[in-house]
Enzyme design. Structure first.
Site, PDB file in Angstrom:
ATOM      1  CE1 TYR A  51      20.175 -55.107 -16.193  1.00 24.38           C
ATOM      2  CE2 TYR A  51      20.248 -52.918 -15.480  1.00 24.38           C
ATOM      3  CZ  TYR A  51      19.724 -53.509 -15.485  1.00 24.38           C
ATOM      4  OH  TYR A  51      18.269 -53.999 -14.778  1.00 24.38           O
ATOM      5  CG  HIS A 109      19.870 -58.834 -11.908  1.00 28.53           C
ATOM      6  ND1 HIS A 109      20.834 -58.097 -12.452  1.00 28.53           N
ATOM      7  CD2 HIS A 109      18.417 -58.209 -12.372  1.00 28.53           C
ATOM      8  CE1 HIS A 109      19.101 -57.996 -13.658  1.00 28.53           C
ATOM      9  NE2 HIS A 109      18.590 -57.643 -13.092  1.00 28.53           N
TER      10      HIS A 109
HETATM   11  N1  LIG Z   1      15.919 -56.489 -11.982  1.00 26.64           N
HETATM   12  C1  LIG Z   1      14.978 -56.262 -13.215  1.00 26.64           C
HETATM   13  O1  LIG Z   1      14.802 -58.133 -13.152  1.00 26.64           O
HETATM   14  C2  LIG Z   1      14.936 -55.389 -14.067  1.00 26.64           C
HETATM   15  C3  LIG Z   1      15.654 -54.099 -14.209  1.00 26.64           C
HETATM   16  N2  LIG Z   1      15.402 -53.119 -15.399  1.00 26.64           N
HETATM   17  C4  LIG Z   1      15.209 -52.131 -15.228  1.00 26.64           C
HETATM   18  O2  LIG Z   1      14.647 -51.031 -15.399  1.00 26.64           O
HETATM   19  C5  LIG Z   1      15.343 -50.205 -16.500  1.00 26.64           C
HETATM   20  C6  LIG Z   1      14.235 -49.419 -17.046  1.00 26.64           C
HETATM   21  O3  LIG Z   1      13.253 -51.163 -17.862  1.00 26.64           O
HETATM   22  P1  LIG Z   1      13.323 -50.963 -19.127  1.00 26.64           P
HETATM   23  O4  LIG Z   1      13.443 -52.373 -19.591  1.00 26.64           O
HETATM   24  O5  LIG Z   1      14.549 -50.300 -19.721  1.00 26.64           O
HETATM   25  O6  LIG Z   1      11.742 -50.374 -19.741  1.00 26.64           O
HETATM   26  P2  LIG Z   1      11.076 -48.638 -19.556  1.00 26.64           P
HETATM   27  O7  LIG Z   1       9.691 -49.154 -19.265  1.00 26.64           O
HETATM   28  O8  LIG Z   1      12.094 -47.988 -18.820  1.00 26.64           O
HETATM   29  O9  LIG Z   1      11.027 -48.402 -21.552  1.00 26.64           O
HETATM   30  C7  LIG Z   1      12.526 -48.102 -21.743  1.00 26.64           C
HETATM   31  C8  LIG Z   1      11.572 -47.810 -23.152  1.00 26.64           C
HETATM   32  O10 LIG Z   1      10.759 -46.741 -23.009  1.00 26.64           O
HETATM   33  C9  LIG Z   1      11.275 -45.632 -24.603  1.00 26.64           C
HETATM   34  N3  LIG Z   1      11.484 -44.101 -23.511  1.00 26.64           N
HETATM   35  C10 LIG Z   1      11.705 -43.691 -22.459  1.00 26.64           C
HETATM   36  N4  LIG Z   1      11.348 -42.817 -22.278  1.00 26.64           N
HETATM   37  C11 LIG Z   1       9.954 -42.410 -22.691  1.00 26.64           C
HETATM   38  C12 LIG Z   1       9.152 -41.728 -22.851  1.00 26.64           C
HETATM   39  N5  LIG Z   1       9.213 -40.302 -21.923  1.00 26.64           N
HETATM   40  N6  LIG Z   1       8.752 -41.290 -24.411  1.00 26.64           N
HETATM   41  C13 LIG Z   1       8.446 -42.304 -25.297  1.00 26.64           C
HETATM   42  N7  LIG Z   1       9.380 -42.980 -24.986  1.00 26.64           N
HETATM   43  C14 LIG Z   1      10.142 -43.293 -24.091  1.00 26.64           C
HETATM   44  C15 LIG Z   1      12.558 -45.676 -24.103  1.00 26.64           C
HETATM   45  O11 LIG Z   1      13.553 -45.605 -25.040  1.00 26.64           O
HETATM   46  P3  LIG Z   1      14.460 -44.174 -25.225  1.00 26.64           P
HETATM   47  O12 LIG Z   1      15.909 -44.867 -24.531  1.00 26.64           O
HETATM   48  O13 LIG Z   1      14.709 -44.655 -27.168  1.00 26.64           O
HETATM   49  O14 LIG Z   1      14.404 -42.802 -24.998  1.00 26.64           O
HETATM   50  C16 LIG Z   1      12.489 -47.423 -23.886  1.00 26.64           C
HETATM   51  O15 LIG Z   1      12.784 -47.718 -25.498  1.00 26.64           O
HETATM   52  C17 LIG Z   1      16.186 -50.481 -17.297  1.00 26.64           C
HETATM   53  O16 LIG Z   1      17.375 -49.806 -17.665  1.00 26.64           O
HETATM   54  C18 LIG Z   1      16.624 -51.440 -16.180  1.00 26.64           C
HETATM   55  O17 LIG Z   1      17.975 -50.608 -15.335  1.00 26.64           O
HETATM   56  C19 LIG Z   1      14.566 -53.606 -16.290  1.00 26.64           C
HETATM   57  C20 LIG Z   1      14.201 -55.185 -16.662  1.00 26.64           C
HETATM   58  C21 LIG Z   1      14.489 -56.158 -15.207  1.00 26.64           C
HETATM   59  O1  LIG Z   2      17.376 -55.870 -17.558  1.00 26.79           O
HETATM   60  C1  LIG Z   2      16.989 -57.277 -16.380  1.00 26.79           C
HETATM   61  O2  LIG Z   2      18.118 -56.789 -15.333  1.00 26.79           O
HETATM   62  C2  LIG Z   2      16.233 -58.070 -16.307  1.00 26.79           C
HETATM   63  O3  LIG Z   2      16.810 -58.896 -15.281  1.00 26.79           O
HETATM   64  C3  LIG Z   2      15.975 -58.588 -18.107  1.00 26.79           C
HETATM   65  O4  LIG Z   2      16.758 -59.502 -18.288  1.00 26.79           O
HETATM   66  C4  LIG Z   2      14.517 -59.551 -17.143  1.00 26.79           C
HETATM   67  O5  LIG Z   2      14.338 -59.940 -16.845  1.00 26.79           O
HETATM   68  C5  LIG Z   2      13.862 -59.645 -18.828  1.00 26.79           C
HETATM   69  O6  LIG Z   2      13.988 -59.010 -19.527  1.00 26.79           O
HETATM   70  C6  LIG Z   2      12.910 -60.543 -17.887  1.00 26.79           C
HETATM   71  O7  LIG Z   2      12.217 -61.034 -19.096  1.00 26.79           O
END
Ligand SMILES: NC(=O)C1=CN([C@@H]2O[C@H](COP(=O)(O)OP(=O)(O)OC[C@H]3O[C@@H](n4cnc5c(N)ncnc54)[C@H](OP(=O)(O)O)[C@@H]3O)[C@@H](O)[C@H]2O)C=CC1
Ligand SMILES: O=C(O)C(=O)[C@@H](O)[C@H](O)C(=O)CO
Length: 277
Positions: A51, A109
């Site tokens: 990140y 990860h």
């Molecule tokens: N281990 C892995 O492989 C992965 C881990 N992750 C982790 O999971 C976390 C969360 O997943 P993420 O992909 O960010 O997606 P989320 O499902 O948390 O959605 C985030 C989106 O939703 C919006 N949002 C948040 N709260 C609200 C609300 N109350 N109403 C309307 N919109 C809202 C945010 O916009 P805004 O910021 O403008 O509020 C942003 O656009 C990541 O940040 C990361 O830390 C994610 C993907 C893969």
């Molecule tokens: O956000 C994360 O932690 C991820 O690993 C992402 O890149 C995730 O892998 C993804 O977006 C898969 O489509």
């Protein structure tokens, strides 16, 4: 804002029932957003080497003024750092970038099965835990077979498996496996990244019944199924909305109705094939 409750992991440590995703929270705005979340009651912060915001997360921990032990910081080892020595070096690098002397939850990860080094990586993490660099160790995006392999090869079962999980992909079988083996489920992209999920009719109806928002219904669903969601928001009002889900509950029938939105994985991140370096 009510306190975010905690659960106990299989290693006896305490873990939050909801945390903050930090993907894309970077720079001064990112630090300010993370500090705001901590001030609103968040105690679990989810970052990763990939990140490129561990510096910001560490800075937010310091600026929050809270006792270090009040906060839980998660980081993740990227695919290019797989291997025993590489995993330990990756953790030392994360600690330096965070500016912290302990990571509370260290995850692999992605398993990157074609690389074939996740067991070695896991052994390195066990060593890092013994050295006190990390407090708890877990994985992300692991399948049942991969979890079984880690436990069989090392005798150490991951404390957490952080996986894609939202009402479009409820992961019933994997969650049942976690429960049977004492692994805490953690939901990534718990809001399905603000897709059309939040406009689903069932969520709008339940939001009216409980006098909350559709987003809060989704996050309460995660709590009801025993998974820790880590919604990301850069906006303090949305952060507060997302954390304020501990003052109401869903019935079993309501949980089942939300789970019926199931469609499958949304972004093609199948752990058996997706490789992320
Ligand atoms: N281990 C892995 O492989 C992965 C881990 N992750 C982790 O999971 C976390 C969360 O997943 P993420 O992909 O960010 O997606 P989320 O499902 O948390 O959605 C985030 C989106 O939703 C919006 N949002 C948040 N709260 C609200 C609300 N109350 N109403 C309307 N919109 C809202 C945010 O916009 P805004 O910021 O403008 O509020 C942003 O656009 C990541 O940040 C990361 O830390 C994610 C993907 C893969
Ligand atoms: O956000 C994360 O932690 C991820 O690993 C992402 O890149 C995730 O892998 C993804 O977006 C898969 O489509």
């Amino acid at each position: 804002m009510p306190q975010i409750p905690t659960v106990t992991l299989n290693d006896g440590t305490s873990f939050a029932e909801l945390g903050l995703g930090t993907y894309n929270l970077r720079g001064e705005d990112g630090i300010a957003a993370i500090v705001a979340a901590i001030e609103s009651g968040y105690r679990l912060l989810d970052t990763a080497v990939n990140y490129e915001n561990e510096r910001e997360v560490g800075e937010a921990v310091r600026r929050s003024g809270l006792d270090r032990d009040a906060l839980l910081v998660t980081s993740k080892i990227p695919g290019r750092h797989h291997g025993y020595n590489e995993a330990i070096a990756s953790i030392e690098g994360s600690l330096a970038t965070l500016g912290l002397d302990r990571i509370d939850l260290q995850l692999i990860h992605w398993p990157n099965p074609s690389v074939g080094k996740y067991v070695d990586t896991w052994r390195g993490m066990i060593e890092a835990r013994e050295r006190g660099l990390v407090r708890s160790i877990g994985v992300s995006n692991f399948t049942e077979a991969m979890l079984t392999e880690l436990a069989d090869e090392t005798g150490v079962t991951p404390a957490v498996n952080q996986v894609e999980l939202h009402p479009y992909f409820p992961q019933d079988a994997l969650r049942a496996f976690h429960t049977a083996h004492g692994i805490r489920t953690e939901s990534w992209s718990p809001l399905a990244r603000r897709s059309e999920l939040l406009t689903e009719q069932i969520l709008i109806e339940l939001a009216e019944i409980h006098a909350v928002t559709p987003t809060q219904i989704v996050l309460r669903w995660h709590v009801e199924i025993g998974s820790t969601p880590i919604p990301k928001s850069a906006d303090v009002e949305r952060q507060r909305e997302n954390a304020d889900v501990f003052g109401f509950s869903l019935t079993d029938e309501q949980v089942v109705a939300i789970s019926a939105l199931e469609r499958g994985r949304l972004w093609g991140g199948d752990p058996n094939t997706h490789e992320e370096m």
